[in-house]
Design a protein around this motif. Structure first.
Motif, PDB file in Angstrom:
ATOM      1  N   VAL A  16       0.862  -1.177   0.000  1.00 26.44           N
ATOM      2  CA  VAL A  16       0.000   0.000   0.000  1.00 26.44           C
ATOM      3  C   VAL A  16       0.900   1.229   0.000  1.00 26.44           C
ATOM      4  N   SER A  36      -3.040   3.092   1.106  1.00 24.22           N
ATOM      5  CA  SER A  36      -4.080   2.455   0.288  1.00 24.22           C
ATOM      6  C   SER A  36      -3.487   1.854  -0.974  1.00 24.22           C
ATOM      7  N   ASP A  39      -6.062   1.232  -3.336  1.00 20.38           N
ATOM      8  CA  ASP A  39      -7.315   1.416  -4.069  1.00 20.38           C
ATOM      9  C   ASP A  39      -7.092   2.407  -5.209  1.00 20.38           C
ATOM     10  N   ARG A  93       0.829  -4.599   2.776  1.00 13.67           N
ATOM     11  CA  ARG A  93      -0.623  -4.445   2.850  1.00 13.67           C
ATOM     12  C   ARG A  93      -1.201  -5.102   4.097  1.00 13.67           C
ATOM     13  N   GLU A 108      -1.695  -2.900   8.886  1.00  9.64           N
ATOM     14  CA  GLU A 108      -2.528  -1.707   8.790  1.00  9.64           C
ATOM     15  C   GLU A 108      -2.655  -1.047  10.159  1.00  9.64           C
ATOM     16  N   SER A 140     -10.633   1.515   3.848  1.00 12.11           N
ATOM     17  CA  SER A 140      -9.537   0.748   4.419  1.00 12.11           C
ATOM     18  C   SER A 140      -8.930  -0.155   3.357  1.00 12.11           C
ATOM     19  N   ALA A 141      -7.611  -0.345   3.437  1.00  9.56           N
ATOM     20  CA  ALA A 141      -6.936  -1.212   2.471  1.00  9.56           C
ATOM     21  C   ALA A 141      -7.378  -2.658   2.613  1.00  9.56           C
TER      22      ALA A 141
END
Length: 206
Positions: free
Chosen positions: A63, A95, A97, A132, A135, A145-146
């Motif tokens: 991330v 993230s 995303d 990842r 967190e 949230s990842a």
């Protein structure tokens, strides 16, 4: 010492690395096929680049905590006004995303863009990468949230579709996915992919 002696005797003692170490930063950049003058076209290209960078990020199970953008004019055209800005933006939470990363890139672009310049290249950077699986909790959750299962499933689907049907099949809206764009790099003289694409196989007629 023993390893050195054995190497000098012709015995290879170098262990092959099965997995390359994770990247510390990820960059996606291209020179434009034609000069770009507007923020809208720059945004379109950066959305496409961020899609590729985010895919690489997820592939190594990382991330990003910071997003960067840079723009370039042609340094060799002395008659042109020169402008080479770059800036980064920290994310509320790390993230992978594509939507979150793209939104941050658009914020940076809006900050650094100046009208009236002949841009020839742009790029995005994903910085401060971490695993990842690790967190840190957020007191005020502002971004997905990842590890959110719905967002994770969406990103997995996105990567699978693009892997099967080709890069850019799915992505963030107005990223210039399938239709040709003026800024896209010219590839008319690119060498065919003889060994990886059925459509590029040579045809022999006797």
């Amino acid at each position: 010492m023993e390893r050195t002696v054995r190497e000098l005797q012709g015995e290879s003692c170098i262990d092959l690395e099965e997995d390359a170490p994770p990247r510390q930063q990820i960059i996606a950049s291209r020179s434009f096929g034609a000069p770009v003058w507007t923020e809208a076209e720059l945004a379109e290209s950066l959305r496409a680049y961020m899609g590729r960078a985010a895919e690489k990020l997820r592939r190594q199970q990382s991330v990003a905590a910071r997003v960067g953008v840079w723009l370039e004019t042609n340094r060799h055209r002395l008659e042109d006004a020169q402008y080479h800005p770059s800036a980064t933006l920290p994310l509320p939470a790390p993230s992978d995303d594509t939507a979150v990363l793209t939104k941050a890139a658009m914020t940076v672009l809006h900050h650094v863009y100046r009208d009236g310049f002949r841009y020839v290249k742009a790029g995005v950077m994903l910085l401060e990468l971490s695993e990842r699986a690790v967190e840190q909790g957020q007191l005020f959750a502002g971004a997905p949230s990842a590890t959110d299962p719905l967002r994770t499933a969406l990103m997995v689907t996105l990567d699978r579709v693009n892997a099967r049907w080709g890069k850019g099949t799915l992505g963030i809206g107005s990223a210039g996915l399938q239709s040709p764009r003026r800024w896209a790099m010219k590839r008319c003289t690119m060498t065919p992919a003889y060994t990886t694409s059925w459509g590029d196989l040579a045809i022999v007629r006797a």
